[in-house]
Design a protein around this motif. Structure first.
Motif, short mmCIF file in Angstrom:
data_model
loop_
_atom_site.label_atom_id
_atom_site.label_comp_id
_atom_site.label_asym_id
_atom_site.label_seq_id
_atom_site.Cartn_x
_atom_site.Cartn_y
_atom_site.Cartn_z
N ALA A 128 0.82 -1.21 0.00
CA ALA A 128 0.00 0.00 0.00
C ALA A 128 0.86 1.26 0.00
N GLU A 131 1.79 3.32 -3.17
CA GLU A 131 0.81 4.17 -3.84
C GLU A 131 0.71 5.50 -3.10
N ARG A 134 -2.63 7.37 -1.75
CA ARG A 134 -3.44 6.92 -0.61
C ARG A 134 -3.28 7.92 0.54
N ASP A 145 -3.43 6.82 4.23
CA ASP A 145 -4.50 5.83 4.31
C ASP A 145 -3.87 4.46 4.09
#
Length: 992
Positions: A128, A131, A134, A145
């Motif tokens: 995650a 990215e 986010r 996030d």
């Protein structure tokens, strides 16, 4: 030089320890050894904090990410070691880390080690964190996030997370002001308009000098969104234009000079002019977030060499780029200027002036070497003269800057202009006195280098380069274009005295008897020939201001000739891509919007052919396509082509009845997605794109690219572990698309079913690509291939085809002694080396990349036809198998194909035990290899020399190998596949 050297400077102990740790990481050393290299003994508190911060964000964080992607045992070891390390790290250091690192180390410290190692929380965090989009806003602050449970404060984005992404497109002077044009944004924070979107370029000088806030405005620049890496983010208003007035710099520098001058007067020293340097930062206010970062990233070309501006006699404002690509603005006096360069016997005499200074004693310095110089004061300052022995220059390998060191004053760089630049020829070497990008004098001695004095693009896309190359060595020369990946082209150079010219067509470069467009990327330029020496090409400095660095489009591809690193010419190539297909946003639109919409439309009676992801016209897809054209099948044929790698022939070009022409779609284009969504048949020899999902009424024919000798798919150790890695799930999704698997034998069927978890239909037809090896006209076909490679009749062809090494992919060394092979095998042999696409390009002394006319580099292995040729980039391996009289291989699947010829094979297993222990093999080569298995290169060469006598010893094993692993290679495999898939499909269509 024997003139003395400057004292060595004290090193940065923190940087040294970080560098040592990074070296250990790069070599794959254990984590405990990396941590040991990061010891804090002897460091101050500030140094310890800096070491901990950079280590945790750098090598240690990378190691933790790697362990999270692998097995639980390695991850548990990393967690235990890092827990001990984190115990000595100050809390403020951890708080200032980037958010992903901050959270990862929180988990390491506070989670149960066993549960953390067995779970997927760390691996999910790593995935995650890749990215940057986010990010969420809560109140006036921004947070990451990320899928982990931790205190809310750890998610807040801090300075380490809010780093501006910048690129500078232009640095130039307009109406006496310096204009800086580029873009800057915070990754993941869209800037759709000017509202709540400000940016200011701030120049920060030395301590005590007030900063300069440049007048900056935001401009509309949609190209930034198109090139961004974050899907769903809009950076249309990320562009900026900043202007700097030289007066803002001059008065600040004047104040600084007054202060420094007073200090020197109080010390009894004369006042001297000093250089003042400002660092260019950009401050961004975007949607409640504020961030500051350096202005970095010049575009390749003219932006890398911004011009200076004289603001008064002897004073210049010069924009400059640092080694880490950050922009600086320098207000600099010309305290020493070179006025003449002359060659006097075995010395180079350099003369210049120190304007406005009276100097009677001092020295000159060339790089780190000091030497004597004569100083003569006159009415306008002081003239200096120094003589540099040519013999001392020739011994130096690097170019060195010239400095003057007046006694009692700081050293000053010697400046120069184009008119003073000089080249002194010394047989096949030369001494050059040239300016660099900041107009400083640089002296170097090296072999004669060719220099481009003119470059012209024609309307048809051809590029003509001309210049001077006073190399006295006779003989042919080639312009060599080389890409970092290893691909190279050679174009003959035309020489006339000391002049040269060369004409090339980037859209149609000669390759194995045909032409092909330059692959996308950057191509370096050099000249090869003479006594085996490659000379780098340079751009003449007076040409730099007028050099055409614009984009020239040829057949949907874009080419630029660019001078980078000041005067180094490179040729760049790229596909022309529509704006709506560029960047992560375009990719997202194609995959999430366009492709699903096309899948809902009716299928077309078309076939998509994909060979090695669109990189070549080859393999089983080629054989199936040509078989269908021979039968006059005029249904739609679509070839996927990556980066203009080839142009598939039509029926007329193949010598068949004209009228059937294929459709070409660019890999990754809108047309590619449409074809994959709506074509009834898809023929491929490898993995399909991850975004592809076969429809119920589509037929996907997987011909694979070889019966496996080394372990593949789920039989590989890293895919067989628990829990299953992401690659295992990607493979499972891929295999679900297959409707028919084509194999060579019942043995291969069983292996591939198990390795890929495939339970669908199988056609044991043999491989269509091997039909050419037993074709009735194979002699004529082989003669055509030989002609394209420049191999005359009568030469015996030895083909060496090694596979790739998972554990050593960057090593392309050919393990055969080519000089010894040539001596042992004689002039009637030619060795072709076919490297693997997954391995570094093959390299060895005497290995030649064929050009339009194949020539070897002169030297101990040279002659008009080279003995060893690199055919790694030859489009179709089947053509090479067709002309090979002997095959040398190791663990490559090529052995299953070549046995169809009945010709001898030599196995070169120099690392058999290691390969079997790392990758794994399906066969026991010692018991089953249809030829001698040898571990030494000299034994391989001797076996090839005696192959006619040795082949008889392996006749029975060879025949048994064919029966077991290649029983259906009879020249009719393509026909069987076409009958099974396309003839039956056509009949079913007729019935409906």
């Amino acid at each position: 030089m024997a003139t003395g050297a400057t004292p060595a400077r004290t090193g940065d102990v923190v940087a040294d320890r970080l560098r040592a740790a990074q070296d250990l990481c790069d070599r794959g050393e254990p984590l405990d050894a990396v941590i040991a290299a990061l010891g804090t003994a002897g460091l101050t508190r500030g140094q310890r904090r800096r070491l901990h911060a950079e280590a945790l964000a750098g090598p240690l964080g990378t190691r933790l990410d790697t362990a999270a992607r692998r097995d639980a045992t390695r991850l548990r070891q990393a967690i235990d070691l890092l827990r001990d390390y984190l115990a000595d790290v100050d809390p403020p250091v951890r708080r200032r880390l980037p958010v992903a690192r901050r959270l990862a180390y929180y988990l390491v410290e506070h989670r149960d080690p066993a549960e953390l190692a067995e779970g997927d929380e760390l691996s999910g965090l790593v995935a995650a964190a890749a990215e940057p989009s986010r990010r969420v806003r809560r109140g006036l602050a921004w947070y990451a996030d990320l899928p982990v449970k931790a205190p809310r404060g750890l998610f807040r984005l801090r300075r380490a997370d809010l780093v501006p992404v910048t690129e500078v497109n232009d640095v130039s002077w307009h109406d006496g002001r310096l204009r800086i044009t580029g873009h800057a944004y915070l990754a993941g924070l869209s800037v759709r308009s000017r509202r709540f979107n400000r940016a200011t370029v701030v120049l920060r000088g030395p301590r005590g000098v007030p900063p300069v806030a440049a007048r900056t405005r935001r401009v509309h620049c949609p190209a930034v969104t198109q090139g961004a890496a974050e899907p769903g983010c809009n950076y249309d208003w990320a562009g900026f234009v900043a202007e700097v007035r030289p007066w803002s710099l001059r008065w600040r520098a004047a104040l600084r000079m007054i202060v420094h001058g007073l200090r020197r007067v109080l010390r009894g020293r004369p006042v001297i002019s000093d250089t003042t340097t400002w660092r260019a930062d950009i401050v961004i206010w975007s949607r409640g977030a504020r961030a500051t970062g350096a202005v970095r990233g010049p575009m390749m070309g003219r932006t890398e060499r911004p011009p200076g501006l004289p603001v008064r006699p002897g004073w210049w404002v010069r924009p400059a780029w640092t080694s880490d690509r950050a922009l600086q603005i320098v207000l600099q006096p010309t305290r020493a200027e070179l006025t003449s360069v002359t060659a006097a016997g075995d010395q180079i005499e350099l003369s210049g002036v120190l304007p406005g200074a009276r100097v009677t004693r001092g020295r000159a310095r060339l790089g780190g070497h000091r030497m004597t110089a004569d100083f003569v004061p006159d009415g306008e300052g002081t003239r200096f003269v120094l003589a540099v022995p040519v013999s001392a220059l020739v011994k130096e390998r690097d170019a060195r800057r010239l400095w003057i060191e007046p006694k009692g004053d700081p050293a000053v760089p010697v400046m120069m202009d184009n008119a003073t630049e000089t080249r002194v020829e010394l047989d096949r070497r030369e001494v050059t006195v040239l300016r660099d990008r900041r107009d400083r004098a640089v002296i170097a001695a090296h072999r004669v280098w060719p220099v481009i004095t003119a470059a012209e693009w024609a309307a048809d896309g051809t590029l003509t380069l001309s210049g001077v190359y006073p190399d006295t060595e006779p003989g042919h020369r080639d312009l060599v274009l080389r890409q970092r990946a290893g691909m190279a082209y050679r174009v003959p150079l035309t020489r006339s005295g000391s002049s040269f010219s060369v004409r090339l067509s980037p859209g149609a470069m000669p390759r194995f008897g045909g032409t092909v467009a330059l692959a996308s990327g950057t191509w370096s330029l050099s000249v090869a020939g003479g006594k085996g020496v490659t000379a780098p090409l340079r751009v003449d400095h007076p040409l730099l201001d007028d050099l055409d660095e614009g984009v020239h489009e040829v057949d949907g591809r874009e080419y630029r000739l660019v001078a980078t690193r000041f005067d180094v010419p490179v040729l760049t190539a790229a596909e022309r891509t529509p704006d709506d297909e560029k960047g992560a946003g375009g990719l997202w639109s194609l995959r999430r919007v366009h492709y699903p919409a096309e899948r809902r439309r009716e299928l077309r009676d078309a076939t998509v052919y994909i060979s090695f992801d669109g990189r070549s016209y080859s393999d089983n897809a080629r054989a199936v396509y040509e078989e269908r054209l021979r039968r006059g099948d005029d249904r739609e044929h679509i070839w996927v082509v990556r980066d203009g790698a080839f142009v598939p022939p039509d029926s007329g070009t193949l010598g068949l009845a004209p009228g059937i022409a294929p459709t070409v779609v660019r890999e990754g284009s809108r047309e590619h997605y449409t074809a994959m969504a709506r074509a009834r048949h898809i023929v491929t020899n490898g993995m399909l794109p991850q975004w592809f999902r076969a429809r119920e009424d589509q037929i996907c024919v997987q011909t694979w690219h070889g019966s496996p000798l080394k372990r593949v798919g789920g039989d590989q150790r890293h895919l067989a572990r628990e829990p299953r890695p992401p690659a295992w799930y990607r493979q499972a999704a891929e295999v679900a698309n297959w409707d028919l698997l084509v194999t060579q034998s019942p043995w291969a069927t069983g292996v591939l079913r198990r390795a890929f978890g495939y339970g669908g239909d199988v056609l044991e037809s043999g491989f269509p690509r091997n039909d050419v090896l037993v074709h009735p006209d194979r002699a004529a076909l082989a003669a055509a291939v030989r002609h394209g490679l420049g191999i005359p009749p009568g030469r015996r062809v030895v083909l060496y085809v090694p596979t790739w090494r998972d554990h050593d992919r960057r090593n392309g060394t050919v393990r055969l002694d080519l000089a010894e092979a040539r001596r042992a095998l004689g002039r009637d042999h030619v060795l072709l080396v076919r490297g693997h696409a997954m391995q570094a390009p093959p390299s060895a002394p005497g290995l030649v990349v064929p050009g339009p006319v194949v020539r070897a580099r002169p030297g101990p292995m040279g002659r008009e036809l080279p003995f060893a040729m690199d055919v790694t980039t030859y489009p179709d391996l089947a053509d090479l198998l067709l002309i090979a009289d002997v095959l040398i291989t190791d663990y490559s699947s090529v052995v299953y194909d070549f046995v169809a010829t009945g010709r001898p094979i030599v196995f070169f297993g120099y690392d058999l035990e290691r390969y079997r222990n790392t990758r794994g093999l399906y066969l026991d080569l010692r018991a089953e290899a249809p030829g001698p298995l040898l571990a030494d290169g000299a034994d391989v060469i001797e076996a090839v020399r005696l192959i006619d006598a040795l082949a008889g010893d392996y006749t029975e094993r060879y025949e048994r190998f064919v029966r077991q692993y290649a029983p259906r290679e009879d020249g009719k495999a393509a026909g069987r596949l076409v009958d099974h898939v396309f003839t039956r499909a056509a009949a079913a269509t007729d019935v409906r």
